[in-house]
Design a protein around this motif. Structure first.
Motif, PDB file in Angstrom:
ATOM      1  N   UNK A  89     -20.128   1.434   4.317  1.00 42.46           N
ATOM      2  CA  UNK A  89     -20.492   2.139   5.134  1.00 42.46           C
ATOM      3  C   UNK A  89     -20.058   4.235   5.235  1.00 42.46           C
ATOM      4  N   UNK A  90     -19.526   3.822   3.983  1.00 41.17           N
ATOM      5  CA  UNK A  90     -18.398   5.160   3.795  1.00 41.17           C
ATOM      6  C   UNK A  90     -17.614   5.589   4.822  1.00 41.17           C
ATOM      7  N   UNK A  91     -16.492   4.735   5.677  1.00 48.20           N
ATOM      8  CA  UNK A  91     -16.118   5.202   7.023  1.00 48.20           C
ATOM      9  C   UNK A  91     -14.790   4.869   5.594  1.00 48.20           C
ATOM     10  N   UNK A  92     -13.802   6.111   6.282  1.00 51.08           N
ATOM     11  CA  UNK A  92     -12.530   6.162   5.137  1.00 51.08           C
ATOM     12  C   UNK A  92     -11.772   6.031   6.383  1.00 51.08           C
ATOM     13  N   UNK A  93     -10.003   5.407   5.907  1.00 49.81           N
ATOM     14  CA  UNK A  93      -9.393   5.011   6.249  1.00 49.81           C
ATOM     15  C   UNK A  93      -7.862   5.647   5.919  1.00 49.81           C
ATOM     16  N   UNK A  94      -7.078   6.375   6.250  1.00 52.87           N
ATOM     17  CA  UNK A  94      -6.182   7.206   4.949  1.00 52.87           C
ATOM     18  C   UNK A  94      -4.927   6.481   5.841  1.00 52.87           C
ATOM     19  N   UNK A  95      -3.855   6.204   4.897  1.00 53.62           N
ATOM     20  CA  UNK A  95      -2.378   5.588   5.667  1.00 53.62           C
ATOM     21  C   UNK A  95      -2.041   3.948   5.727  1.00 53.62           C
ATOM     22  N   UNK A  96      -1.046   3.579   4.966  1.00 57.32           N
ATOM     23  CA  UNK A  96      -0.826   2.788   5.251  1.00 57.32           C
ATOM     24  C   UNK A  96      -0.632   2.109   7.136  1.00 57.32           C
ATOM     25  N   UNK A 134       1.349  -1.286   0.070  1.00 53.11           N
ATOM     26  CA  UNK A 134      -0.146  -0.430   0.119  1.00 53.11           C
ATOM     27  C   UNK A 134       0.585   1.408  -0.199  1.00 53.11           C
ATOM     28  N   UNK A 135       0.287   2.325  -0.582  1.00 53.91           N
ATOM     29  CA  UNK A 135       1.359   3.692  -0.563  1.00 53.91           C
ATOM     30  C   UNK A 135       0.777   3.794   0.127  1.00 53.91           C
ATOM     31  N   UNK A 136       1.885   5.192   0.891  1.00 54.43           N
ATOM     32  CA  UNK A 136       2.052   5.841   2.467  1.00 54.43           C
ATOM     33  C   UNK A 136       0.692   6.268   1.896  1.00 54.43           C
ATOM     34  N   UNK A 137      -0.549   6.792   1.238  1.00 55.78           N
ATOM     35  CA  UNK A 137      -1.288   7.487   0.951  1.00 55.78           C
ATOM     36  C   UNK A 137      -2.701   6.621   1.364  1.00 55.78           C
ATOM     37  N   UNK A 138      -2.313   5.705   0.859  1.00 54.95           N
ATOM     38  CA  UNK A 138      -4.064   5.113   0.246  1.00 54.95           C
ATOM     39  C   UNK A 138      -4.671   4.726   1.249  1.00 54.95           C
ATOM     40  N   UNK A 139      -5.853   5.222   0.292  1.00 54.25           N
ATOM     41  CA  UNK A 139      -7.448   5.392   0.822  1.00 54.25           C
ATOM     42  C   UNK A 139      -8.028   4.042   0.929  1.00 54.25           C
ATOM     43  N   UNK A 140      -8.903   3.701   2.470  1.00 51.99           N
ATOM     44  CA  UNK A 140      -9.835   2.734   2.038  1.00 51.99           C
ATOM     45  C   UNK A 140     -11.054   3.130   2.448  1.00 51.99           C
ATOM     46  N   UNK A 141     -12.137   2.741   1.929  1.00 53.55           N
ATOM     47  CA  UNK A 141     -13.236   3.017   2.280  1.00 53.55           C
ATOM     48  C   UNK A 141     -14.512   2.449   1.865  1.00 53.55           C
ATOM     49  N   UNK A 142     -15.131   1.506   3.280  1.00 53.88           N
ATOM     50  CA  UNK A 142     -15.311   0.637   3.625  1.00 53.88           C
ATOM     51  C   UNK A 142     -17.162   0.912   2.864  1.00 53.88           C
ATOM     52  N   UNK A 158      -2.111   3.146   9.935  1.00 54.81           N
ATOM     53  CA  UNK A 158      -3.697   2.696   9.894  1.00 54.81           C
ATOM     54  C   UNK A 158      -4.231   1.289   9.684  1.00 54.81           C
ATOM     55  N   UNK A 159      -3.968   0.867   8.405  1.00 57.68           N
ATOM     56  CA  UNK A 159      -4.148   0.414   7.431  1.00 57.68           C
ATOM     57  C   UNK A 159      -4.090  -1.517   7.912  1.00 57.68           C
ATOM     58  N   UNK A 160      -2.644  -1.522   8.226  1.00 58.15           N
ATOM     59  CA  UNK A 160      -2.185  -2.519   8.829  1.00 58.15           C
ATOM     60  C   UNK A 160      -2.735  -2.769  10.265  1.00 58.15           C
ATOM     61  N   UNK A 161      -2.913  -2.160  11.084  1.00 58.31           N
ATOM     62  CA  UNK A 161      -3.526  -2.478  12.442  1.00 58.31           C
ATOM     63  C   UNK A 161      -4.954  -2.441  11.921  1.00 58.31           C
ATOM     64  N   UNK A 162      -6.205  -1.697  10.962  1.00 56.81           N
ATOM     65  CA  UNK A 162      -6.756  -2.768  10.726  1.00 56.81           C
ATOM     66  C   UNK A 162      -6.943  -4.047   9.885  1.00 56.81           C
TER      67      UNK A 162
END
Length: 87
Positions: A39-46, A29-37, A48-52
């Motif tokens: 339910x429109x919850x948004x997580x930005x960054x590799x 994942x890029x450092x500025x990776x954006x994940x939107x589920x 925080x996503x690793x913990x997720x």
């Protein structure tokens, strides 16, 4: 390290998810990776996503992703398919 194209990154990322290899998922994942589920919850960054991903694999230990269709326009990619597992 040699450069790889976006399709190869996506393929490796899906394989890492299916293997539940959180370190590999995060490394792709890029450092500025954006994940939107859904339910429109948004997580930005590799990071925080690793913990997720760690938490999600604990909650859903048999999670899997299957890519049925992939479309690309430069560095922008769309993946359509199925995902599943038991919570």
């Amino acid at each position: 390290m040699t450069a790889i194209n976006c399709s190869e990154v996506l393929s490796r990322w899906i394989a890492a998810i299916n293997a539940h290899d959180v370190s590999a998922v995060a490394a792709l994942m890029a450092a500025d990776h954006v994940f939107i589920d859904s339910l429109a919850n948004r997580v930005q960054g590799a990071k925080p996503m690793e913990a997720g991903w760690r938490g999600y694999f604990e909650m859903c230990p048999d999670y899997w992703v299957h890519a049925e269709h992939v479309m690309a326009d430069g560095e922008t990619m769309l993946l359509a398919g199925e995902a599943g597992g038991t919570i």
